[in-house]
Design a protein around this motif. Structure first.
Motif, PDB file in Angstrom:
ATOM      1  N   ARG A 135       5.806   1.823   2.221  1.00  0.00           N
ATOM      2  CA  ARG A 135       6.987   2.695   2.205  1.00  0.00           C
ATOM      3  C   ARG A 135       7.136   3.363   3.575  1.00  0.00           C
ATOM      4  NH1 ARG A 135       2.969   6.258   0.220  1.00  0.00           N
ATOM      5  NH2 ARG A 135       2.852   8.053   1.622  1.00  0.00           N
ATOM      6  N   ASN A 146       2.892   3.125  -1.655  1.00  0.00           N
ATOM      7  CA  ASN A 146       2.999   3.672  -2.997  1.00  0.00           C
ATOM      8  C   ASN A 146       2.328   2.747  -3.998  1.00  0.00           C
ATOM      9  OD1 ASN A 146       4.402   5.899  -2.150  1.00  0.00           O
ATOM     10  ND2 ASN A 146       6.209   5.523  -3.419  1.00  0.00           N
ATOM     11  N   ASP A 155       7.431   1.824  -9.675  1.00  0.00           N
ATOM     12  CA  ASP A 155       6.899   2.656  -8.593  1.00  0.00           C
ATOM     13  C   ASP A 155       6.486   3.994  -9.181  1.00  0.00           C
ATOM     14  OD1 ASP A 155       6.361   4.143  -6.340  1.00  0.00           O
ATOM     15  OD2 ASP A 155       8.223   3.662  -5.300  1.00  0.00           O
ATOM     16  N   THR A 156       5.201   4.311  -9.098  1.00  0.00           N
ATOM     17  CA  THR A 156       4.703   5.566  -9.672  1.00  0.00           C
ATOM     18  C   THR A 156       4.931   6.757  -8.757  1.00  0.00           C
ATOM     19  OG1 THR A 156       2.496   5.375  -8.690  1.00  0.00           O
ATOM     20  CG2 THR A 156       2.868   4.267 -10.818  1.00  0.00           C
ATOM     21  N   GLY A 157       5.177   6.499  -7.479  1.00  0.00           N
ATOM     22  CA  GLY A 157       5.268   7.586  -6.511  1.00  0.00           C
ATOM     23  C   GLY A 157       3.917   8.063  -6.022  1.00  0.00           C
ATOM     24  N   ASP A 159       0.534   8.116  -3.966  1.00  0.00           N
ATOM     25  CA  ASP A 159       0.101   7.626  -2.662  1.00  0.00           C
ATOM     26  C   ASP A 159      -1.156   6.785  -2.820  1.00  0.00           C
ATOM     27  OD1 ASP A 159       0.099   7.851   0.425  1.00  0.00           O
ATOM     28  OD2 ASP A 159      -1.926   8.469  -0.147  1.00  0.00           O
TER      29      ASP A 159
END
Length: 277
Positions: A135, A146, A155-157, A159
């Motif tokens: 990202r 991500n 996409d879980t967001g 890191d």
């Protein structure tokens, strides 16, 4: 120096091994899981990983029949993942013959399962598999990754580096890092992502996604600021479709001064196998 591991990966869908590019493109049938497993045992692969790649997305359960069938025929360690959601699933797969269980989506949705599995069965049984995608990181001016779940669909967001560190804290015995941007492309492993994870944790890191030629394995297993610093390399299509063999990869690595198992010191055997690529 600890020996580096070479691990073929079998992505299983409806009882067949398949291979895609970046998870969803260019679907190809690669054959029967047992036939491929026997091939890699003969080639002296260090381990074998099975993923049921649509189990979580389709809400299906474990591929116990495949695990049991393969475990009866091969002696190398087996890791199985896909659709694992509970300690009961761990027990069923271990009884079917698996040596390690891979957690991905279920670990993100319920991180305590990692801790529970590690406490009950030992960290050596728990592999945290992470699917990640690059990202733009506008805050740092650089790039990050991500974490995705559901077979790369959500996409879980999260890191990547923070989740890798959390996975170690929870008790995972090793990490398998699959960078979605590189998966199936044969353009090389994502060295930056692999190196960043290897530097962030103290447990073994398996690099996955992008193997296309012999030098790719050397690059990702090499230490230093320009290497991937991984402990093992996992690959699929280059092995399944016969472009490379496990002995070729190990011979190449040995010639590059990278320790592998078993020792490849016989010059005649190295010449027979070849080190092109």
């Amino acid at each position: 120096m600890l020996a580096k591991r070479i691990i073929p990966c079998l992505d299983v869908q409806h009882g067949r091994v398949v291979k895609n590019v970046r998870f969803f493109e260019d679907h190809r049938d690669a054959g029967d899981p047992l036939v491929l497993a026997q091939r890699y045992e003969a080639q002296q692969a260090d381990e074998l990983v099975f993923y049921d790649i649509t189990a979580t997305h389709e809400g299906r359960h474990l591929m116990l029949d495949v695990a049991a069938r393969v475990a009866e025929q091969v002696m190398m360690p087996l890791t199985v993942g896909g659709g694992v959601t509970s300690l009961a699933d761990f027990r069923r797969l271990l009884l079917a013959g698996a040596d390690k269980i891979s957690l991905n989506s279920a670990a993100v949705r319920g991180p305590e399962l990692v801790r529970q599995a590690s406490d009950h069965h030992g960290a050596q049984c728990v592999m945290l598999s992470i699917d990640a995608k690059r990202r733009p990181d506008h805050q740092s001016g650089g790039e990050g990754w991500n974490v995705f779940v559901g077979g790369g669909r959500t996409d879980t967001g999260l890191d990547l580096l923070r989740w890798a560190e959390e996975g170690q804290r929870l008790g995972a015995g090793e990490l398998c890092l699959n960078i979605m941007d590189a998966d199936g492309t044969r353009a090389g492993f994502d060295l930056a992502a692999t190196r960043a994870v290897a530097q962030a944790v103290d447990i073994p890191v398996i690099a996955s996604g992008g193997a296309g030629k012999l030098s790719d394995f050397g690059d990702v297993l090499r230490g230093g600021s320009d290497g991937g610093q991984a402990d093992a390399a996992l690959a699929a299509s280059v092995f399944h479709f016969g472009e490379l063999s496990v002995p070729q990869v190990k011979a190449y690595l040995h010639a590059q001064g990278i320790a592998v198992r078993p020792e490849w010191h016989d010059p005649a055997r190295l010449e027979q196998i070849g080190t092109r690529g």
